[in-house]
Motif scaffolding. Structure first.
Motif, short mmCIF file in Angstrom:
data_model
loop_
_atom_site.label_atom_id
_atom_site.label_comp_id
_atom_site.label_asym_id
_atom_site.label_seq_id
_atom_site.Cartn_x
_atom_site.Cartn_y
_atom_site.Cartn_z
N ARG A 117 32.06 20.18 -4.58
CA ARG A 117 31.67 21.50 -4.11
C ARG A 117 30.54 21.39 -3.09
NH1 ARG A 117 35.87 22.87 -5.93
NH2 ARG A 117 36.27 24.08 -7.83
N PHE A 118 30.82 21.82 -1.87
CA PHE A 118 29.83 21.86 -0.81
C PHE A 118 29.74 23.29 -0.29
CE2 PHE A 118 29.57 17.35 -0.67
CZ PHE A 118 28.51 17.00 0.18
N ILE A 119 28.53 23.82 -0.20
CA ILE A 119 28.32 25.20 0.28
C ILE A 119 27.23 25.17 1.34
CG2 ILE A 119 27.70 27.57 -0.35
CD1 ILE A 119 28.43 26.66 -3.30
N SER A 120 27.53 25.69 2.52
CA SER A 120 26.53 25.79 3.58
C SER A 120 25.88 27.16 3.55
CB SER A 120 27.17 25.54 4.95
OG SER A 120 27.57 24.20 5.09
N ILE A 152 24.17 21.91 -1.56
CA ILE A 152 23.79 22.96 -0.61
C ILE A 152 23.49 22.32 0.74
CG2 ILE A 152 22.19 24.83 -0.11
CD1 ILE A 152 23.97 25.29 -2.58
N VAL A 153 24.14 22.82 1.77
CA VAL A 153 23.99 22.26 3.12
C VAL A 153 23.29 23.27 4.02
CG1 VAL A 153 25.21 21.35 5.14
CG2 VAL A 153 26.13 20.96 2.84
N SER A 231 31.44 21.69 4.62
CA SER A 231 31.48 22.49 3.40
C SER A 231 32.80 23.20 3.15
CB SER A 231 30.35 23.53 3.44
OG SER A 231 29.10 22.90 3.39
N ASP A 232 32.95 23.65 1.91
CA ASP A 232 34.10 24.47 1.53
C ASP A 232 33.94 25.90 2.04
OD1 ASP A 232 35.43 22.49 -0.29
OD2 ASP A 232 33.53 22.70 -1.34
N ALA A 233 32.69 26.35 2.09
CA ALA A 233 32.43 27.74 2.47
C ALA A 233 31.06 27.83 3.12
CB ALA A 233 32.50 28.65 1.25
#
Length: 371
Positions: A117-120, A152-153, A231-233
């Protein structure tokens, strides 16, 4: 020089050649055989092999690339820099699906760039209390909602970016700071302490720029493709009608990533960009981490054992605001400020949040009343 260093040297030189995309680089390497071969073949041999001529095949361009790579290799070895080449298993697969992905990424830190899980999280450098409160709550709630820690990106810039990184550190989540310069420095320098904490806490400083690269404002926009593609989103939290966050949102949409934006009042300068993203159907509206996870269809931690509450949980300050409104019927911001000991910027952010949670109504004349 050992075999590993020799291989890395030619990869560094090859990845530094301008205008090479992963698709073109793959084509060249399939025909040349290896990065080393690309630098040892003659210009005529390369042109014949590829079926076209290119300035990259010239002896001068390749010689200069190797010279710079030798200097960069020394910096990498002296500073324990990780190199993620586009053919490596550790290279972020999400980013590799973007046609303009860099061939090489330089990292400092030990973060799995292929985590589940990657979220920017991005936004204005002029963040308000409304935006920073949302980011802190959003990241904190993600930490408790998701079975696995999300990464968190952001970009380590002022405002929403640094707030996202610090919120992740506080919540115990790894965070990746994508830089617009080499790893020989931190910009802005005021965020150096946070950068150190990111590396120490299982996160990473990541860039596609070498240590010899000078800071240029164009690099900050260019690095946004990595923030978007990693990221995914993407979640945009506060943006004026123009800004880097909107560029990142456009890139994310182009990469077929999910884009979300925090809505705000139409009178708020730094909600104009987010409201535009939502109204133009570039981004979905997001109000909380729970809302985000639901829209992403991500499994969250089961809370079946908890007894559902029949009432909305309020903080002491929110309850005090509601008590005053109930007593007086309608109040202005100034009247509330006189009755309750809360700084005006924080009070304004609280009122906006309560309005979105359907606890109060903002009525004409700048007045508020309970629902």
């Amino acid at each position: 020089m050992n075999d590993c260093d020799d291989r890395l040297l030619y990869r560094l030189a090859f990845s530094a050649l301008r205008s090479l995309t992963p698709a073109l680089a793959t084509n060249i390497l399939e025909r040349a055989g290896s990065e080393r071969a690309f630098f040892t073949l003659s210009e005529r041999q390369l042109s014949a092999m590829m079926g076209f001529g290119n300035r990259l095949f010239g002896a001068a361009a390749r010689s200069e690339a190797l010279r710079q790579a030798e200097a960069e290799l020394v910096f990498i070895e002296n500073n324990s820099i990780s190199c993620h080449y586009f053919t490596d298993a550790a290279y972020p697969k999400r980013l590799l699906n973007c046609e303009d992905a860099p061939l090489m990424l330089y990292g400092l830190g030990d973060c799995d760039l292929n985590h589940s899980r990657f979220i920017s999280v991005v936004g204005t450098r002029h963040a308000t209390a409304y935006g920073t409160d949302f980011v802190e709550n959003f990241v904190s709630d993600l930490a408790s909602l998701l079975p696995e820690k999300a990464v968190i990106v952001s970009g380590l810039a002022y405002g929403i970016d640094i707030c996202a990184h610090r919120a992740a550190l506080k919540a115990g989540l790894p965070t990746v700071a994508v830089l617009a310069h080499g790893l020989n420095m931190i910009y802005p320098s005021q965020h150096r302490h946070t950068a150190v904490e990111i590396v120490r806490s299982g996160g990473c400083l990541l860039t596609d720029y070498r240590s010899s690269t000078a800071i240029h404002k164009g690099n900050f926009l260019a690095r946004n493709r990595i923030v978007a593609g990693l990221s995914d989103a993407l979640v945009v939290v506060e943006s004026a009608s123009k800004g880097g966050a909107l560029v990142t949102a456009g890139l994310s949409a182009g990469y077929n990533r999910d884009v979300f934006a925090l809505p705000g009042r139409i009178s708020d300068k730094y909600s104009a960009g987010c409201n535009s993203l939502i109204s133009n159907h570039v981004a979905g509206l997001v109000t909380s981490a729970s809302d985000f996870c639901s829209q992403m269809r991500w499994q969250v931690v089961s809370r079946e054992s908890e007894q559902p509450s029949l009432f909305v949980e309020l903080t002491a300050d929110e309850q005090a605001v509601l008590d005053i409104m109930t007593e007086r019927g309608e109040v202005t911001l100034a009247e509330l400020g006189c009755r309750i000991d809360i700084p005006v910027p924080r009070l304004m952010a609280m009122l906006v949040d309560m309005e979105f949670r359907s606890l109060i109504l903002n009525i004409p004349g700048g007045r508020y009343r309970p629902r």
